[in-house]
Design an enzyme around this catalytic site. Sequence first.
Site, PDB file in Angstrom:
ATOM      1  N   ARG A  18      38.572  52.975  -8.848  1.00 23.41           N
ATOM      2  CA  ARG A  18      37.117  52.942  -8.749  1.00 23.41           C
ATOM      3  C   ARG A  18      36.509  52.962 -10.151  1.00 23.41           C
ATOM      4  O   ARG A  18      37.111  53.503 -11.088  1.00 23.41           O
ATOM      5  CB  ARG A  18      36.632  54.127  -7.934  1.00 23.41           C
ATOM      6  CG  ARG A  18      37.008  55.441  -8.547  1.00 23.41           C
ATOM      7  CD  ARG A  18      36.696  56.587  -7.609  1.00 23.41           C
ATOM      8  NE  ARG A  18      37.162  57.822  -8.193  1.00 23.41           N
ATOM      9  CZ  ARG A  18      37.746  58.778  -7.511  1.00 23.41           C
ATOM     10  NH1 ARG A  18      37.987  58.649  -6.226  1.00 23.41           N
ATOM     11  NH2 ARG A  18      38.115  59.871  -8.118  1.00 23.41           N
ATOM     12  N   LEU A  75      54.016  34.423  55.681  1.00 26.22           N
ATOM     13  CA  LEU A  75      53.119  33.266  55.667  1.00 26.22           C
ATOM     14  C   LEU A  75      52.063  33.442  54.578  1.00 26.22           C
ATOM     15  O   LEU A  75      51.269  34.377  54.618  1.00 26.22           O
ATOM     16  CB  LEU A  75      52.432  33.088  57.025  1.00 26.22           C
ATOM     17  CG  LEU A  75      53.359  32.983  58.247  1.00 26.22           C
ATOM     18  CD1 LEU A  75      52.550  32.587  59.485  1.00 26.22           C
ATOM     19  CD2 LEU A  75      54.493  31.980  58.023  1.00 26.22           C
ATOM     20  N   ARG A  88      37.458  31.900  53.119  1.00 26.41           N
ATOM     21  CA  ARG A  88      36.443  32.959  53.146  1.00 26.41           C
ATOM     22  C   ARG A  88      36.409  33.792  51.854  1.00 26.41           C
ATOM     23  O   ARG A  88      35.470  34.516  51.602  1.00 26.41           O
ATOM     24  CB  ARG A  88      36.689  33.865  54.372  1.00 26.41           C
ATOM     25  CG  ARG A  88      36.390  33.159  55.690  1.00 26.41           C
ATOM     26  CD  ARG A  88      36.993  33.867  56.891  1.00 26.41           C
ATOM     27  NE  ARG A  88      38.418  33.566  57.063  1.00 26.41           N
ATOM     28  CZ  ARG A  88      39.151  33.997  58.074  1.00 26.41           C
ATOM     29  NH1 ARG A  88      38.620  34.772  58.993  1.00 26.41           N
ATOM     30  NH2 ARG A  88      40.435  33.672  58.162  1.00 26.41           N
ATOM     31  N   LYS A 116      46.086  48.237  15.581  1.00 27.38           N
ATOM     32  CA  LYS A 116      46.656  47.068  16.247  1.00 27.38           C
ATOM     33  C   LYS A 116      48.009  46.750  15.620  1.00 27.38           C
ATOM     34  O   LYS A 116      48.139  46.803  14.397  1.00 27.38           O
ATOM     35  CB  LYS A 116      45.701  45.887  16.079  1.00 27.38           C
ATOM     36  CG  LYS A 116      46.167  44.634  16.742  1.00 27.38           C
ATOM     37  CD  LYS A 116      45.902  43.394  15.910  1.00 27.38           C
ATOM     38  CE  LYS A 116      46.875  43.224  14.769  1.00 27.38           C
ATOM     39  NZ  LYS A 116      46.811  41.930  14.103  1.00 27.38           N
TER      40      LYS A 116
HETATM   41  C1  UD1 Z   1      45.401  35.971  62.021  1.00 29.28           C
HETATM   42  C2  UD1 Z   1      45.793  35.940  63.502  1.00 29.28           C
HETATM   43  C3  UD1 Z   1      44.985  36.999  64.258  1.00 29.28           C
HETATM   44  C4  UD1 Z   1      45.237  38.352  63.626  1.00 29.28           C
HETATM   45  C5  UD1 Z   1      44.956  38.349  62.133  1.00 29.28           C
HETATM   46  C6  UD1 Z   1      45.443  39.626  61.500  1.00 29.28           C
HETATM   47  C7  UD1 Z   1      46.472  33.668  64.063  1.00 29.28           C
HETATM   48  C8  UD1 Z   1      46.088  32.394  64.740  1.00 29.28           C
HETATM   49  N1  UD1 Z   1      45.554  34.623  64.059  1.00 29.28           N
HETATM   50  O1  UD1 Z   1      44.051  35.593  61.887  1.00 29.28           O
HETATM   51  O2  UD1 Z   1      45.384  37.023  65.627  1.00 29.28           O
HETATM   52  O3  UD1 Z   1      44.436  39.324  64.293  1.00 29.28           O
HETATM   53  O4  UD1 Z   1      45.641  37.260  61.481  1.00 29.28           O
HETATM   54  O5  UD1 Z   1      45.093  39.697  60.146  1.00 29.28           O
HETATM   55  O6  UD1 Z   1      47.587  33.782  63.585  1.00 29.28           O
HETATM   56  N2  UD1 Z   1      48.584  30.798  56.747  1.00 29.28           N
HETATM   57  C9  UD1 Z   1      49.474  29.822  56.380  1.00 29.28           C
HETATM   58  N3  UD1 Z   1      49.247  28.541  56.757  1.00 29.28           N
HETATM   59  C10 UD1 Z   1      48.187  28.184  57.533  1.00 29.28           C
HETATM   60  C11 UD1 Z   1      47.267  29.188  57.936  1.00 29.28           C
HETATM   61  C12 UD1 Z   1      47.500  30.489  57.527  1.00 29.28           C
HETATM   62  O7  UD1 Z   1      50.454  30.106  55.690  1.00 29.28           O
HETATM   63  O8  UD1 Z   1      48.060  27.007  57.858  1.00 29.28           O
HETATM   64  C13 UD1 Z   1      48.815  32.206  56.293  1.00 29.28           C
HETATM   65  C14 UD1 Z   1      47.707  32.727  55.419  1.00 29.28           C
HETATM   66  O9  UD1 Z   1      48.025  32.563  54.035  1.00 29.28           O
HETATM   67  C15 UD1 Z   1      47.639  34.211  55.775  1.00 29.28           C
HETATM   68  C16 UD1 Z   1      48.184  34.250  57.194  1.00 29.28           C
HETATM   69  O10 UD1 Z   1      48.841  33.030  57.428  1.00 29.28           O
HETATM   70  O11 UD1 Z   1      48.464  34.989  54.938  1.00 29.28           O
HETATM   71  C17 UD1 Z   1      47.089  34.485  58.236  1.00 29.28           C
HETATM   72  O12 UD1 Z   1      46.126  33.459  58.156  1.00 29.28           O
HETATM   73  P1  UD1 Z   1      44.570  33.756  58.281  1.00 29.28           P
HETATM   74  O13 UD1 Z   1      43.852  32.473  58.177  1.00 29.28           O
HETATM   75  O14 UD1 Z   1      44.179  34.847  57.397  1.00 29.28           O
HETATM   76  O15 UD1 Z   1      44.480  34.250  59.806  1.00 29.28           O
HETATM   77  P2  UD1 Z   1      43.390  35.211  60.456  1.00 29.28           P
HETATM   78  O16 UD1 Z   1      42.166  34.410  60.761  1.00 29.28           O
HETATM   79  O17 UD1 Z   1      43.231  36.403  59.633  1.00 29.28           O
HETATM   80 MG    MG Z   2      43.856  36.867  57.715  1.00 23.01          MG
END
Ligand code: UD1
Ligand code: MG
Length: 466
Positions: A444, A17, A24, A355
Amino acid sequence: MRPNSPEPRGSVTVVVLAAGKGVRMNSRIPKVLHPVAGRPMLLWAMAAARALEPERTLVVTNPAQDGVQAALNGEGQTVAQREQLGTGHALAQVSAAHRTSGPVVVLYADAPLLRPETLKHLVAEHRKANASVTLLTASLDDPTGYGRIVRSRNDAFRDIVEEKDASDEQKQIREVNSGVYVFNGQLLWPALQKLENKNRAGEYYLTDIVRLIKGKLQTVPVHDSDEILGINDRRQLAQAERVMRQRILDGLMTNGVTITDPNSTFIDADVSIGQDTVIHPFTTITGQSVIGEDCVIGPMTQLRDSAVGHGCRIERSHLEKTKVASNVMIGPFSRLRPGTELADGVHVGTHTEIKNSRIGPASSVPHFSYLGDAVVGANVNIGAGSITANWDGYEKNMTEIGDGAYISCDTIFVAPVRIGSDATTAADTVITKDVPAGSLAIGRPEIKIVEGYTARRRKKKQVTRP
Ligand code: UD1
Ligand code: MG
């Protein structure tokens, strides 16, 4: 296949994902492209996935984020998530064609410290238990921000509660969700359709799926809790960088490289360094650099995307996209820019800039010179202060210097120009035409001697020396 029989090797589907907004990070660059030890975070996740030899790797991406597809360089198949409605929604974008019944491993692309061995262990535990879900968890001193693992009285895994939705009591739980899961595909895909977004964030949390999947839900603890560090902001990015850097240095030291001060040495993940090479403090080696055996690099040296042979000494210098053969000495204080190639036994001394030039075997550029767009043969000595005037204001021009030529101090080559082999240039000569092999070029003005000048001048100025 008989029910409960283990899945054959290679039948795993991995879904990474990577579509999140990364709010943030406060960045214009997609979060998953921020590098850790020189490699975009996403590619760390891809490398971990590769270790499973999966049947397919799917990467959920946001098509509006530039550069993510390019960074993948053809690896994996992308799945578009056009709206970022949560991790559950991201996984639900996988189309019916890819909804396989075998084990589905889900990884978050913002967790680059996960070790491939840990992932393999997780999949093995999943198969062994014939589980419906296997979760990787960790115990953290500071669990802030992570989903908490809720257990029942008998310690059995019960639920994951996100920080935003956790009660004060649940926030005290130190065991957290890593975001690394193995699912039974048959149970995962139907359950995914039932996820809801009734939570503080209004998102479809993948973590809620543990409430919807029946069967054996198990957790596997990770021993080194650094592995699950999720990068959501720049502080965590710096933390990951520090851990990864130490891992890289440890690996190099195990392989016989001396790092005199690991605290001031920065080496990227894709760098290789040979046995008995010594890296001195305040040295940065990045990109796709390769260094051979028995070299001494540093202190205060930067190498970027450069290749160095064996037995070289490079001190207080900068090298970028430079190729260095063996037994070459460079520095202190030299700058070698892209396209520089130094053959065996070359010596590049103090305050020299080169270079896009090739310097032949055993040639020497020992003191403050500039060579740009030059081809220098073997056993050439370039005297102090010599310079190629390679840019005529419109284009770059070549300077060729043949084998065995002797270039005296302060020679200026007005390119394009050729110096034949074994030719000599006199000090302070401006070379504006080709010099035939074996001849002397001297340009020179003749020196004029004024006898008795100093005494006459002193008298006139009435200056007395102490
Ligand atoms: C998430 C977990 C949390 C875990 C933590 C570990 C969920 C709801 N929470 O929180 O339980 O402890 O990771 O690091 O899963 N992403 C998508 N599409 C979206 C949202 C996110 O692809 O709509 C991807 C992001 O790019 C990222 C990953 O999912 O790589 C996690 O998303 P992020 O928003 O970082 O979740 P956390 O708040 O860290
Ligand atoms: Mg995360």
